[in-house]
Design an enzyme around this catalytic site. Structure first.
Site, PDB file in Angstrom:
ATOM      1  N   ASP A 241      52.101 -11.924  85.207  1.00  0.00           N
ATOM      2  CA  ASP A 241      50.947 -11.788  86.087  1.00  0.00           C
ATOM      3  C   ASP A 241      51.215 -12.669  87.309  1.00  0.00           C
ATOM      4  O   ASP A 241      51.951 -13.643  87.239  1.00  0.00           O
ATOM      5  CB  ASP A 241      49.691 -12.224  85.332  1.00  0.00           C
ATOM      6  CG  ASP A 241      48.437 -11.779  86.051  1.00  0.00           C
ATOM      7  OD1 ASP A 241      48.555 -11.070  87.062  1.00  0.00           O
ATOM      8  OD2 ASP A 241      47.339 -12.141  85.594  1.00  0.00           O
TER       9      ASP A 241
ATOM     10  N   ASP B 153      47.248  -5.478  78.048  1.00  0.00           N
ATOM     11  CA  ASP B 153      47.411  -6.860  77.585  1.00  0.00           C
ATOM     12  C   ASP B 153      46.025  -7.417  77.344  1.00  0.00           C
ATOM     13  O   ASP B 153      45.051  -7.005  78.004  1.00  0.00           O
ATOM     14  CB  ASP B 153      48.098  -7.730  78.648  1.00  0.00           C
ATOM     15  CG  ASP B 153      47.119  -8.188  79.719  1.00  0.00           C
ATOM     16  OD1 ASP B 153      46.805  -7.373  80.612  1.00  0.00           O
ATOM     17  OD2 ASP B 153      46.627  -9.332  79.658  1.00  0.00           O
TER      18      ASP B 153
ATOM     19  N   CYS C  45      46.957  -3.660  54.010  1.00  0.00           N
ATOM     20  CA  CYS C  45      47.760  -4.095  55.163  1.00  0.00           C
ATOM     21  C   CYS C  45      49.109  -4.629  54.676  1.00  0.00           C
ATOM     22  O   CYS C  45      49.193  -5.285  53.646  1.00  0.00           O
ATOM     23  CB  CYS C  45      47.006  -5.169  55.941  1.00  0.00           C
ATOM     24  SG  CYS C  45      47.951  -5.901  57.296  1.00  0.00           S
TER      25      CYS C  45
ATOM     26  N   CYS D  11      51.162  -6.788  56.415  1.00  0.00           N
ATOM     27  CA  CYS D  11      51.646  -7.964  57.148  1.00  0.00           C
ATOM     28  C   CYS D  11      51.952  -9.119  56.192  1.00  0.00           C
ATOM     29  O   CYS D  11      51.551  -9.100  55.033  1.00  0.00           O
ATOM     30  CB  CYS D  11      50.625  -8.407  58.209  1.00  0.00           C
ATOM     31  SG  CYS D  11      49.237  -9.375  57.585  1.00  0.00           S
TER      32      CYS D  11
END
Lengths: 374, 374
Positions: A95, A268, A306, A308
């Site tokens: 940015d 983002d 999940c 993860c």
């Protein structure tokens, strides 16, 4: 062949503007639509680069204003650029500092040639304009540099929005002519506040200058949902199909889905990491506070089903305990889970567009969020 | 054959009391001399279990007093014990709460049958005695439980030290008779303050009761080095060669080396993790503040020649930046490095004893620390 800068569109949805593609950068390809975790200060909060890679993060966001103050460009230069400094070999988008013109409104003065900031750290004077922002991003060596612009507040008058936009366009033209790091792409940023004609004019003028990609900016600054939606629509309508489009700072999953449907390719947001540090988990069903007392004796994973690291190794009761007693591992485990969910969400979107069932996916997503089970 | 509780001595140094061995526990073997990172609240601060395994940590320390308050034994029980709760499949030793009799001196009242605490969290009353401490450790399911004792302040009078010791011995005897988790070992703790004869008597009486191992306690509470040394010597002199010996809370590398030379097998300390969070790194040359401005432009790793994740991927300049801006990754990276150094240090000690060059290793260690290069 050096493909850097090429944007290959792979599939386009028959019922919306959604598309999948590959953006080629100096540090490798990025599959779109893509979510970019935020690493403002050269670190995605609480995560290591190795963890981000294992989460299939393909591109990160860094920040010109913050990195220029700390550690300073002499440090980044001595360390061989931002990639080497932070140990990240995949693409980085930086940015430009334009968002800080908005977020640090009390600490800056806008001039014709740029913005004078009083550092939020020690009050020292820092000047950022198109030349400075591009020089810093050149030293950072990001794969995608953003033009320096003014991000105006969403309640501003038409006059203010118009003048601010004119200035941003002039700065964008100046940015466009600055030297770049090898293979560095530069994206223009569509401003224009809540005014449809200004948004359209800004987009057209930026396209006239010609950029490697285009962002919709001045959003996610507290505006109502319909203003955000109109801003996207007006911007996208004037942008070329063949260049990537980036919606800055917008990260609610429902908003991402809507934006993808309008033809946005890149996102983002601090939401997955910030919510984790506040003790909340994103799941396929919504968001809930793992830190709450209700999870005290809950032996289920943070999200059932999940895959993860957190959900395959630990219970809600453990994560809740860690958050409750202030252990860093609690923030880490929830950050891993939330980023895994966001990355999985984007992968699902890409799959749905590729498979021709994006509309059904959106319906299913809405139904799941409505059910709100966890 | 179930070897749990067996302590095999592998090598003994010809010039000192140093030895290497293997302590077999219900969750596997532990090579000694060993350093146990501290996971007071079911987490070694800032580390994940996967990281600890990759650092070759073979046994962790947990804490009865703290875990009993938060998350509470109902949670640990629902989650299947401390190993399952925190996702750690290797051995765990639990402290009994005796150290908190010292460290929370303003918040407790010692009675004949135990200690009344006012919780340091919310002031609620909590009673811990030999029965309670053993019951909690049984629920935690630690591989090694410590007897409940009083850790007196080091400046106490002979009368106080004597009475306190008598009480600790009576409590140790009571702990010894309590039910245990499957395969759980119980260690006695030698007290006696700064008084040689009390230390010796306490050790003899504990050996008379008979424990799976013996700790030297009431040390690392602010006493001078020579008092620590005498306490170790007196205690070890009366302890059986064939059982493991644990020096509680002592963690300076020079102290560990001296203690190993006296025949100590096990250590725990918060130093590597706490120093990391304060921005300091342990190296083969000593300790230095990575957070200091001198590291700002230093592109070398935290310790040159180190093989840890931090040193093979990042510069001092990056770690210093992260610490300086308050990024969690900075604490993580230094914690990884410091634990890697401590684990490497213990591995070097074991190798030196096995190879018959422990004396030379001690000399080299002292010379390196004196040189103080980094």
């Amino acid at each position: 062949m050096d493909k850097s800068g090429m944007f290959e569109i792979l599939e386009e949805d028959a019922h919306s503007g959604a598309r999948t593609g590959i953006l080629h950068t100096a540090h490798g390809p990025v599959e779109t639509p893509v979510f970019m975790p935020v690493g403002t200060q050269a670190s995605v909060k609480a995560m290591s680069p190795a963890e981000l890679e294992s989460l299939d993060v393909s591109i990160l966001l860094g920040n010109t204003y913050h990195l220029n103050l700390r550690p300073g460009m002499d440090v980044i230069e001595a360390c061989g650029g931002l990639h080497a400094f932070m140990g990240w070999s995949r693409p980085i988008l930086t940015d430009s500092g334009g968002f800080q013109v908005f977020s640090l409104a009390g600490l800056r003065k806008i001039r014709d040639d740029g913005v004078e900031f009083n550092s939020h750290i020690d009050g020292s004077r820092v000047f950022l304009g198109p030349v400075e922002a591009m020089r810093i991003q050149r030293i950072l060596g990001s794969d995608i540099a953003m033009v320096f612009d003014e991000c105006p507040p969403h309640e501003c008058t038409r006059d203010y929005a118009c003048q601010s936009m004119e200035k941003s366009i002039a700065w964008a033209a100046e940015c466009s002519g600055q030297p770049r790091a090898p293979g560095q792409l530069v994206f223009g940023i569509v401003q224009g506040g809540a005014f449809d004609d200004l948004r359209r004019r800004c987009a057209r003028e930026l396209v006239g200058i010609g950029f490697d990609g285009y962002a919709v900016g001045g959003v996610s600054v507290g505006e109502p949902e319909d203003v955000l939606r109109r801003g996207m629509e007006q911007g996208v309508a004037e942008l070329p199909r063949e260049r990537p489009r980036y919606l800055m700072g917008v990260g609610r999953m429902s908003q991402i889905l809507e934006a993808v449907a309008l033809g946005i390719d890149m996102f983002d947001c601090v939401m997955p990491t910030r919510y984790a540090r506040n003790g909340s988990a994103f799941t396929r069903w919504g968001v809930y506070p793992v830190k709450a007392g209700g999870c005290r004796l809950d032996t289920r994973p943070v999200e059932e089903g999940c895959g993860c690291y957190t959900c395959t190794h630990f219970s809600r009761a453990y994560v809740r305990h860690l958050l409750n007693v202030g252990e860093i591992l609690g923030l880490r485990l929830l950050t891993v889970h939330n980023l895994y969910r966001y990355m999985g969400f984007m992968a699902e979107i890409r799959e749905a567009v590729r498979g021709g069932f994006f509309r059904a996916y959106r319906d299913e997503f809405a139904a799941r969020q409505q059910a709100g089970d966890k």
